[in-house]
Design a protein around this motif. Structure first.
Motif, PDB file in Angstrom:
ATOM      1  N   ASP A  64     -11.276  -9.134   3.193  1.00 20.66           N
ATOM      2  CA  ASP A  64     -10.672  -7.961   2.593  1.00 20.66           C
ATOM      3  C   ASP A  64     -10.381  -8.475   1.070  1.00 20.66           C
ATOM      4  O   ASP A  64     -10.543  -7.528   0.311  1.00 20.66           O
ATOM      5  CB  ASP A  64      -9.227  -7.872   3.157  1.00 20.66           C
ATOM      6  CG  ASP A  64      -9.517  -6.711   4.277  1.00 20.66           C
ATOM      7  OD1 ASP A  64     -10.757  -6.567   4.755  1.00 20.66           O
ATOM      8  OD2 ASP A  64      -8.590  -6.504   5.021  1.00 20.66           O
TER       9      ASP A  64
ATOM     10  N   ARG B 265       0.826  -1.364   0.128  1.00 20.33           N
ATOM     11  CA  ARG B 265      -0.009   0.044  -0.223  1.00 20.33           C
ATOM     12  C   ARG B 265       0.820   1.164  -0.023  1.00 20.33           C
ATOM     13  O   ARG B 265       0.302   2.379  -0.268  1.00 20.33           O
ATOM     14  CB  ARG B 265      -0.778   0.135   1.190  1.00 20.33           C
ATOM     15  CG  ARG B 265      -1.982  -1.034   1.154  1.00 20.33           C
ATOM     16  CD  ARG B 265      -2.598  -1.311   2.552  1.00 20.33           C
ATOM     17  NE  ARG B 265      -2.607   0.061   3.178  1.00 20.33           N
ATOM     18  CZ  ARG B 265      -3.431   0.068   4.648  1.00 20.33           C
ATOM     19  NH1 ARG B 265      -3.473  -1.037   5.083  1.00 20.33           N
ATOM     20  NH2 ARG B 265      -3.561   1.139   5.316  1.00 20.33           N
TER      21      ARG B 265
ATOM     22  N   ILE C 197     -14.022  -4.530  -5.648  1.00 18.87           N
ATOM     23  CA  ILE C 197     -13.838  -3.307  -6.149  1.00 18.87           C
ATOM     24  C   ILE C 197     -13.163  -3.244  -7.646  1.00 18.87           C
ATOM     25  O   ILE C 197     -13.540  -2.422  -8.386  1.00 18.87           O
ATOM     26  CB  ILE C 197     -12.966  -2.434  -5.083  1.00 18.87           C
ATOM     27  CG1 ILE C 197     -13.781  -2.137  -3.803  1.00 18.87           C
ATOM     28  CG2 ILE C 197     -12.455  -1.301  -5.589  1.00 18.87           C
ATOM     29  CD1 ILE C 197     -13.001  -1.920  -2.421  1.00 18.87           C
TER      30      ILE C 197
ATOM     31  N   SER D 112      -4.015   4.740   2.447  1.00 18.34           N
ATOM     32  CA  SER D 112      -5.190   4.078   3.329  1.00 18.34           C
ATOM     33  C   SER D 112      -5.766   2.999   2.579  1.00 18.34           C
ATOM     34  O   SER D 112      -5.338   2.791   1.398  1.00 18.34           O
ATOM     35  CB  SER D 112      -6.215   4.878   3.599  1.00 18.34           C
ATOM     36  OG  SER D 112      -7.039   5.255   2.399  1.00 18.34           O
ATOM     37  N   TRP D 113      -6.232   1.854   3.268  1.00 15.69           N
ATOM     38  CA  TRP D 113      -6.482   0.715   2.619  1.00 15.69           C
ATOM     39  C   TRP D 113      -7.588   1.007   1.352  1.00 15.69           C
ATOM     40  O   TRP D 113      -7.686   0.743   0.367  1.00 15.69           O
ATOM     41  CB  TRP D 113      -7.384  -0.186   3.267  1.00 15.69           C
ATOM     42  CG  TRP D 113      -7.287  -1.580   3.012  1.00 15.69           C
ATOM     43  CD1 TRP D 113      -6.539  -2.741   3.062  1.00 15.69           C
ATOM     44  CD2 TRP D 113      -8.331  -2.146   2.138  1.00 15.69           C
ATOM     45  NE1 TRP D 113      -7.106  -3.738   2.555  1.00 15.69           N
ATOM     46  CE2 TRP D 113      -8.352  -3.367   1.932  1.00 15.69           C
ATOM     47  CE3 TRP D 113      -9.465  -1.687   1.806  1.00 15.69           C
ATOM     48  CZ2 TRP D 113      -9.043  -4.305   1.231  1.00 15.69           C
ATOM     49  CZ3 TRP D 113     -10.445  -2.468   0.692  1.00 15.69           C
ATOM     50  CH2 TRP D 113     -10.059  -3.829   0.564  1.00 15.69           C
ATOM     51  N   GLU D 114      -8.536   1.978   1.727  1.00 15.72           N
ATOM     52  CA  GLU D 114      -9.401   2.356   0.861  1.00 15.72           C
ATOM     53  C   GLU D 114      -9.021   2.920  -0.377  1.00 15.72           C
ATOM     54  O   GLU D 114      -9.390   2.651  -1.407  1.00 15.72           O
ATOM     55  CB  GLU D 114     -10.728   3.150   1.441  1.00 15.72           C
ATOM     56  CG  GLU D 114     -11.276   2.520   2.592  1.00 15.72           C
ATOM     57  CD  GLU D 114     -10.603   2.368   3.915  1.00 15.72           C
ATOM     58  OE1 GLU D 114     -10.975   1.632   4.693  1.00 15.72           O
ATOM     59  OE2 GLU D 114      -9.439   3.017   4.155  1.00 15.72           O
ATOM     60  N   THR D 115      -8.195   3.801  -0.160  1.00 16.07           N
ATOM     61  CA  THR D 115      -7.365   4.593  -1.357  1.00 16.07           C
ATOM     62  C   THR D 115      -6.321   3.481  -2.289  1.00 16.07           C
ATOM     63  O   THR D 115      -6.556   3.752  -3.437  1.00 16.07           O
ATOM     64  CB  THR D 115      -6.367   5.608  -0.778  1.00 16.07           C
ATOM     65  OG1 THR D 115      -7.420   6.530  -0.169  1.00 16.07           O
ATOM     66  CG2 THR D 115      -5.874   6.196  -1.944  1.00 16.07           C
TER      67      THR D 115
ATOM     68  N   ALA E  14      -7.065   0.479  -2.290  1.00 15.17           N
ATOM     69  CA  ALA E  14      -7.968  -0.340  -3.355  1.00 15.17           C
ATOM     70  C   ALA E  14      -8.202   0.176  -4.491  1.00 15.17           C
ATOM     71  O   ALA E  14      -8.485  -0.634  -5.503  1.00 15.17           O
ATOM     72  CB  ALA E  14      -9.235  -0.718  -2.490  1.00 15.17           C
ATOM     73  N   GLN E  15      -8.772   1.515  -4.353  1.00 15.09           N
ATOM     74  CA  GLN E  15      -9.165   2.087  -5.695  1.00 15.09           C
ATOM     75  C   GLN E  15      -7.927   2.262  -6.713  1.00 15.09           C
ATOM     76  O   GLN E  15      -8.215   2.208  -7.911  1.00 15.09           O
ATOM     77  CB  GLN E  15      -9.879   3.658  -5.231  1.00 15.09           C
ATOM     78  CG  GLN E  15     -10.437   4.105  -6.471  1.00 15.09           C
ATOM     79  CD  GLN E  15     -11.455   3.068  -7.069  1.00 15.09           C
ATOM     80  OE1 GLN E  15     -12.420   3.207  -6.419  1.00 15.09           O
ATOM     81  NE2 GLN E  15     -11.326   3.119  -8.441  1.00 15.09           N
ATOM     82  N   ARG E  16      -6.822   2.600  -6.053  1.00 12.99           N
ATOM     83  CA  ARG E  16      -5.517   2.513  -6.895  1.00 12.99           C
ATOM     84  C   ARG E  16      -5.433   1.491  -7.753  1.00 12.99           C
ATOM     85  O   ARG E  16      -5.205   1.403  -8.971  1.00 12.99           O
ATOM     86  CB  ARG E  16      -4.276   3.176  -6.120  1.00 12.99           C
ATOM     87  CG  ARG E  16      -3.039   2.897  -6.747  1.00 12.99           C
ATOM     88  CD  ARG E  16      -2.699   4.029  -7.789  1.00 12.99           C
ATOM     89  NE  ARG E  16      -1.541   4.081  -8.397  1.00 12.99           N
ATOM     90  CZ  ARG E  16      -0.959   4.375  -9.433  1.00 12.99           C
ATOM     91  NH1 ARG E  16      -2.105   4.815 -10.341  1.00 12.99           N
ATOM     92  NH2 ARG E  16       0.261   4.570  -9.799  1.00 12.99           N
TER      93      ARG E  16
ATOM     94  N   LEU F 139     -13.645  -8.176  -0.896  1.00  4.39           N
ATOM     95  CA  LEU F 139     -14.271  -6.805  -1.254  1.00  4.39           C
ATOM     96  C   LEU F 139     -13.316  -6.222  -2.190  1.00  4.39           C
ATOM     97  O   LEU F 139     -13.584  -5.473  -3.132  1.00  4.39           O
ATOM     98  CB  LEU F 139     -13.944  -6.029   0.116  1.00  4.39           C
ATOM     99  CG  LEU F 139     -14.228  -4.398   0.181  1.00  4.39           C
ATOM    100  CD1 LEU F 139     -15.508  -4.149  -0.596  1.00  4.39           C
ATOM    101  CD2 LEU F 139     -13.718  -3.781   1.533  1.00  4.39           C
ATOM    102  N   LEU F 140     -11.921  -6.437  -2.088  1.00  8.57           N
ATOM    103  CA  LEU F 140     -11.106  -5.843  -3.059  1.00  8.57           C
ATOM    104  C   LEU F 140     -11.141  -6.564  -4.548  1.00  8.57           C
ATOM    105  O   LEU F 140     -11.320  -5.678  -5.496  1.00  8.57           O
ATOM    106  CB  LEU F 140      -9.597  -6.375  -2.807  1.00  8.57           C
ATOM    107  CG  LEU F 140      -8.237  -5.587  -3.514  1.00  8.57           C
ATOM    108  CD1 LEU F 140      -8.606  -4.188  -3.716  1.00  8.57           C
ATOM    109  CD2 LEU F 140      -7.043  -6.116  -3.213  1.00  8.57           C
TER     110      LEU F 140
END
Length: 266
Positions: free
Chosen positions: A152, A102, A159, A106-109, A111-113, A155-156
């Motif tokens: 996780d 990463r 996404i 952050s995990w969420e950012t 994941a979008q990347r 979810l990834l």
């Protein structure tokens, strides 16, 4: 005869030529395998994969390790596009991925990347008839991966619009595991199997199925009851595998897993 849904991962004998690994699989009756992308860079290795009677079920690929999701400038996309072409050439139906670390995201950012980076690769894979999968892996691999629980990874995958490789060694201790499997398996293209001996602290620390504490038969019964119809991939690496001898450990593992799948009616 080894059960036809048993697969063997090349990582166990990664220093051997691909042809030797495939010959070994055939000699012990294993009909499917997972190959490591770095071992497919030579014409000789690719020819061995194309010509073998052992079917290539999956390729393992490291994605954004150039150096991570935060700082990758395109090498990840280029590398995966190349592996997708290799998969098409040798007839492999899927590629499973480690995402890259990463960085400071952050995990969420992150994941979008990951989703943004993988989008052109996903489109290329669909055209080539190759499924992309992301696995769950130990937090000790945080330098090269970001999905460390089965939820996780699921979810990834959603996404990013890809599938899942279920690594049982990394999720067997999770709460609500059957529920987590029920959520992941509709996306799953591969389930990976090994064992863990309580007290082992090294990484990796795989053991031959049946030698450790993972309740594999109960978990695989759930996996089958939940409708999974794919391969069970033996990923064997670490001090116990090296001490026994990789070929001996692989042979014993394949027989143990085959007998279990027969008992479970796979």
């Amino acid at each position: 005869m080894i059960h036809p849904r048993v697969s063997l991962h090349q990582v166990a004998v990664i220093d051997e030529p691909t042809a030797a690994f495939l010959d070994f699989c055939r000699s012990i009756g294993v009909q499917h395998c997972t190959l490591a992308a770095p071992r497919l860079q030579s014409d000789t290795d690719r020819a061995a994969a194309r010509d073998s009677s052992v079917r290539i079920g999956c390729i393992n690929h490291l994605f954004a390790v150039h150096p991570d999701l935060e700082r990758d400038t395109g090498a990840a996309v280029e590398g995966l596009l190349h592996t997708i072409e290799l998969a098409r050439e040798i007839g492999a139906p899927s590629i499973y991925l480690l995402t890259g670390g990463r960085g400071a995201l952050s995990w969420e950012t992150a994941a979008q990347r990951f989703a943004d980076l993988i989008a052109p690769c996903r489109d290329a894979a669909q055209k080539a008839g190759v499924a992309l999968l992301v696995e769950n892996a130990s937090p000790l691999n945080a330098d090269i991966h970001m999905a460390h629980t089965l939820p996780d990874a699921t979810l990834l995958a959603r996404i990013a619009g890809i599938g899942v490789c279920v690594e049982l060694h990394a999720c067997w201790t999770e709460a609500m595991l059957r529920d987590n499997l029920a959520d992941a398996l509709p996306l799953a293209g591969l389930v990976q199997v090994s064992d863990y001996v309580l007290g082992d602290r090294s990484t990796p620390c795989r053991a031959v199925p049946g030698d450790g504490a993972i309740p594999l038969e109960a978990i695989l019964r759930d996996v089958l009851d939940l409708g999974y119809r794919g391969l069970f991939d033996l990923e064997l690496v670490g001090p116990r595998i090296a001490a026994e001898g990789p070929r001996e450990a692989c042979t014993r593992s394949a027989r143990y897993l085959s007998d279990m799948l027969d008992r479970l009616g796979a």
